[in-house]
Design an enzyme around this catalytic site. Sequence first.
Site, PDB file in Angstrom:
ATOM      1  N   TYR A 149      35.930  34.508  46.239  1.00 16.81           N
ATOM      2  CA  TYR A 149      36.680  35.417  45.374  1.00 16.81           C
ATOM      3  C   TYR A 149      35.920  36.729  45.297  1.00 16.81           C
ATOM      4  CZ  TYR A 149      38.930  37.006  40.971  1.00 16.81           C
ATOM      5  OH  TYR A 149      39.582  37.720  40.003  1.00 16.81           O
TER       6      TYR A 149
ATOM      7  N   LYS B 214      40.153  35.209  48.165  1.00 17.30           N
ATOM      8  CA  LYS B 214      41.006  35.905  47.204  1.00 17.30           C
ATOM      9  C   LYS B 214      40.480  37.333  47.128  1.00 17.30           C
ATOM     10  CE  LYS B 214      42.328  36.149  42.325  1.00 17.30           C
ATOM     11  NZ  LYS B 214      42.059  35.656  40.950  1.00 17.30           N
TER      12      LYS B 214
END
Length: 300
Positions: A136, A164
Site C-alpha cells: 500500500y 494499492k
Amino acid sequence: MTLDLSGLAVALATPFTPAGEVDLPAFRKLVRHVVAGGVDTLVPLGTTGEASTLLDAERDAIIAACLEESSGRRVIVGTGHNATRSAAAMTKRAQALGAAGALVVTPYYNKPNPDGLVAHYAAIAEAAPGFPLIAYNVPGRTGLNVTPAVLARLWQNPQVVAVKESSGSLAQIAEVARTLPPGKTLLSGDDNLALAAMAVGASGLVSVLGNVLPRETAAMIAAARRGNTLEALRLHQQLLPLMDALFVESNPIPLKAALKLLGIGEDVVRLPLMPASAATRTLVAEALCLAPDGTIPGVK
C-alpha cells in the site's frame, strides 16, 4: 502466487460507540450493507478503519465479525505498522484467523530506504508463508513514495501480489501499469482517480466511497471494466461531489458523518482525530442528496 483482486474493494470504517468503544453491531451492519451492494472484497483495519488506534483484542473481534458477515467475499486485512515485527505479527494473526490476504502499508515515520522497504516486506512474508500481500503506497500519510523502480524490487517477492496505489500521481500509476509483471495486480487507492487509473491499466479500486454507496460505486467500476466508458463516466460525475466531500477533512472523519446519516454507527472517531465540523456535516449531507437516485439511500 495469484489472488484475484479485480473489481471493487471497500476499505471499511470501524464504528465506535459514544464512549469510544468498538461498536461491533454497527460494524456488522456496515459489512452487510456493503456486501448487499455487490462489492468484491472487504478490507477491514486499514487507514479508513482507524487501525492505528485499535488494540490487538479489538482487531481480532473486527476480523472475526467481518469474516462472519462476508457472505463469501474476500477479506483482506490491514496489517501495516512502522515496526516490522508488529506488522509481521499482525499479518500472521490475520492468516490464522482465515483472511484471504493482507494489505500492508509502507512503514510510516521511519522513512526506510529501498533496501529497508524490501526487507520489511520480506520479513512479513516470512512470518506468514503462502499468504498474499498487497503493498500500500500512500505517501501523503507515510512520507514515503514507492517509486516504480522500488516496486519492481517488491514484485520479486512472490507473496507481494498487488499494489494499492494512492500516490495521487496518474503518471506514476501509468508507469506502474506499464511495468506490471504478469500475475500482479494494480489497484487504485483513490475514488476520484479510479476511472483514470483503470484507463491506464488498474484492475479495480479500494474505495472509501463504497462504505456509503456500495451499489453505485460497484456499478461504476463494473462499467469501467466492461469498457462502457460513457456509463462509467456518468456514474463518476454523479458520485464526484460525495467523493470530494468525504475528503474535506482527514479520512474517515467525513465518512463517519455520512454513515451516521445512513443509520450506521455514531459520528465518533478516536483521538487524535476529532468528529466532523458542522460545515463538513452539511457538505456531506448535501452531497449524499446528489446520489444517483436523488435521495439518501436506505440501509437494510
